[in-house]
Design an enzyme around this catalytic site. Structure first.
Site, short mmCIF file in Angstrom:
data_model
loop_
_atom_site.label_atom_id
_atom_site.label_comp_id
_atom_site.label_asym_id
_atom_site.label_seq_id
_atom_site.Cartn_x
_atom_site.Cartn_y
_atom_site.Cartn_z
N LYS A 38 0.83 -1.22 0.00
CA LYS A 38 0.00 0.00 0.00
C LYS A 38 0.86 1.26 0.00
O LYS A 38 0.61 2.20 -0.74
CB LYS A 38 -0.86 0.00 1.29
CG LYS A 38 -2.31 -0.33 1.01
CD LYS A 38 -3.22 0.16 2.12
CE LYS A 38 -3.33 -0.85 3.23
NZ LYS A 38 -4.25 -0.64 4.27
N LYS A 96 -8.69 -15.02 7.90
CA LYS A 96 -9.71 -15.88 8.54
C LYS A 96 -11.11 -15.29 8.49
O LYS A 96 -12.09 -16.01 8.34
CB LYS A 96 -9.31 -16.20 9.99
CG LYS A 96 -8.83 -15.01 10.78
CD LYS A 96 -7.37 -15.13 11.11
CE LYS A 96 -6.79 -13.79 11.51
NZ LYS A 96 -5.51 -13.90 12.15
N GLU A 120 -4.41 -22.61 5.21
CA GLU A 120 -3.88 -23.17 6.46
C GLU A 120 -3.42 -22.05 7.42
O GLU A 120 -3.60 -22.14 8.63
CB GLU A 120 -2.69 -24.09 6.15
CG GLU A 120 -2.17 -24.88 7.31
CD GLU A 120 -3.22 -25.83 7.88
OE1 GLU A 120 -3.58 -26.78 7.18
OE2 GLU A 120 -3.66 -25.61 9.03
N GLY A 125 -1.99 -20.34 13.28
CA GLY A 125 -0.60 -20.12 12.87
C GLY A 125 0.08 -21.34 12.32
O GLY A 125 -0.31 -21.87 11.27
N GLY A 178 3.98 -8.57 16.78
CA GLY A 178 3.30 -8.89 15.51
C GLY A 178 2.25 -9.97 15.66
O GLY A 178 1.82 -10.56 14.67
N ASP A 192 -11.61 -13.13 16.52
CA ASP A 192 -10.65 -13.89 15.70
C ASP A 192 -10.76 -15.42 15.93
O ASP A 192 -10.88 -16.18 14.97
CB ASP A 192 -9.24 -13.35 16.00
CG ASP A 192 -8.14 -14.17 15.41
OD1 ASP A 192 -7.77 -13.93 14.26
OD2 ASP A 192 -7.63 -15.08 16.11
N LYS A 196 -11.93 -18.64 13.29
CA LYS A 196 -11.17 -19.89 13.13
C LYS A 196 -12.04 -21.10 13.46
O LYS A 196 -11.98 -22.12 12.78
CB LYS A 196 -9.92 -19.84 14.02
CG LYS A 196 -8.93 -18.75 13.59
CD LYS A 196 -7.89 -18.45 14.64
CE LYS A 196 -6.89 -17.43 14.15
NZ LYS A 196 -6.03 -16.89 15.23
N1 HSE Z 1 -4.07 -12.18 15.82
C1 HSE Z 1 -3.97 -13.59 15.61
C2 HSE Z 1 -3.64 -14.25 16.92
C3 HSE Z 1 -2.92 -13.87 14.59
O1 HSE Z 1 -3.22 -13.55 17.85
O2 HSE Z 1 -3.80 -15.45 17.05
C4 HSE Z 1 -2.88 -15.29 14.13
O3 HSE Z 1 -4.08 -15.67 13.51
#
Ligand code: HSE
Length: 402
Positions: A38, A96, A120, A125, A178, A192, A196
């Site tokens: 970007k 996801k 995957e 992760g 990160g 999140d 999943k």
């Molecule tokens: N933010 C996500 C986590 C990153 O903390 O699990 C991995 O999917």
């Protein structure tokens, strides 16, 4: 063997991780020939000639064989996916939310264009859980999938409980490492892991449940009293995602749980994730490992790239219909003097403590009743997995009203 030209869209934490692990694997017949970013002004440790700023140009470039999409934006990601598949270019994604919210349509698009999409890296992760369920568990009757599916919240909970960091300090560390999403409410609010869970449910049970149908709450309403309760009882708090199947009903939740030292989740700390699968034939299997981070997730993306090179696509189980029941759940609910009506909503109560500032009740409540109080300020719930007799309530300095 044909060498694949990869068009990479997104060069954030996972994009860079993927770039580096691919570079460390020169035997894989694939190279990144274009990277869409970007921000043109940002310094990047990558050959500037690879950089481009136009997504459509990358997708339409006849030299690009495969698209790896690693951006946050759900709508743009979905658009990339549709355009790439329509040109018969396989897609690897780790998005996801996009996958979970559109999975039924993604399955149809793959059939329509006879072109695969693999994801995957979207779930837990580095843990190869989708491949495992999709291939190894095809012939198994799975009865339950549960675990810790979010690295950031597990990292935050570990740091608060074991190193006495504040919530804000721990979240900042998760962001610096990160692990967290660009908008961390997706992590701490429990969204999140819900995305999943929705993806795994489709692969494990052959049933797509839109994430909006899954009851969830996160760790953002936890307070010191909740951690004190955990410490006094030798418990930890973990954000647990769970799908339980019984007699045509599929019960789904993402919620903070108290876990004790007999529970395998107790030992999964920091950014690690775990997935526990129960099946009729194999019994229980547990997969654990890093659930977030640049290289762990980058390797999951690379495994998909390799799978596409070798002609792999997912085998989705045939869709079956299930009921999502209004089950009864055992919980601890913290409330205060202004919200004591919550006690009335319980089916049964095993213990109640009334304090000056904060009170709590332990007991059983229907999921729909619980849902109705989760958004109230000063009310928070944590799922109990222990028998009351196991709780060392005498260690607490509180007194009990009943
Ligand atoms: N933010 C996500 C986590 C990153 O903390 O699990 C991995 O999917």
């Amino acid at each position: 063997m044909k060498r694949y030209n990869i068009g990479l869209i997104g060069f954030g934490c996972v994009g860079q991780g993927f770039y580096e692990v691919l570079k460390a694997n020169p035997s894989i017949p694939a190279q990144i020939t274009k990277i869409v970013v970007k921000d043109a002004s940002k310094e990047r440790a990558v050959d500037r000639n690879l950089l481009s700023f136009n997504i459509d140009e990358l997708i339409n470039d006849p030299a690009i064989d495969m698209v790896v999409e690693l951006i946050d934006d759900v709508d743009v990601a979905y658009d990339i996916l549709k355009k790439s598949l329509s040109l018969h270019k396989p897609v690897v994604t780790a998005n996801k939310k996009m996958v979970a919210e559109n999975l039924s349509e993604l399955i149809s698009l793959q059939t329509l264009y006879k072109t695969p999409i693999l994801y995957e890296g979207a779930v837990c992760g580095s843990i190869p859980i989708i491949q495992t369920i999709d291939r190894y568990y095809q012939s198994e009757n799975i009865t339950s999938i549960s675990g810790i599916f979010n690295g950031s919240t597990n990292y935050i909970l570990t740091k608060i409980l074991e190193q006495n960091l504040t919530y804000d300090e721990a979240l900042q560390e998760a962001q610096e490492n990160g692990f967290a999403e660009s908008d961390p409410i997706l992590d701490v609010g429990g969204f999140d892991p819900k995305f999943k869970l929705s993806i795994l449910v489709r692969h494990a049970f052959g049933h797509w449940v839109h994430p909006d149908q899954i009851l969830h709450w996160g760790i953002n309403k936890l307070q010191n009293q909740d951690f004190d309760f955990a410490k006094a009882n030798g418990l930890k708090i973990k954000l647990v995602a769970k799908a339980d199947y019984k007699n045509g009903s599929l019960s789904l939740t993402v919620a903070p749980h108290f876990v004790n030292a007999q529970d395998p989740l107790f030992y999964i700390d920091n950014e690690n994730n775990v997935v526990i699968i129960d099946g009729e034939f194999v019994g229980r299997q547990t997969l654990a490992g890093k659930g977030a981070g640049s290289h762990p997730t980058g390797l999951a993306v690379l495994s998909d790239v390799k799978a596409i090179i070798y002609g792999t696509a997912y085998h989705y189980k045939i869709p079956l219909e299930f009921i999502i029941p209004d089950s009864v759940i055992d919980v601890y609910v913290r409330y205060d003097a202004t919200t004591d009506f919550v006690v009335e909503l319980f089916e049964s109560i095993s213990e109640k403590y009334v304090g000056k500032q904060s009170s709590y009740v332990l007991g059983s409540i229907k999921l729909n009743q619980l849902k109705s109080i989760l958004n109230i300020d000063n009310v928070n719930a944590i799922v109990m997995t222990q028998e009351k007799k196991e709780l060392q309530t005498t260690k607490l300095t509180y007194s009990y009203a009943s």
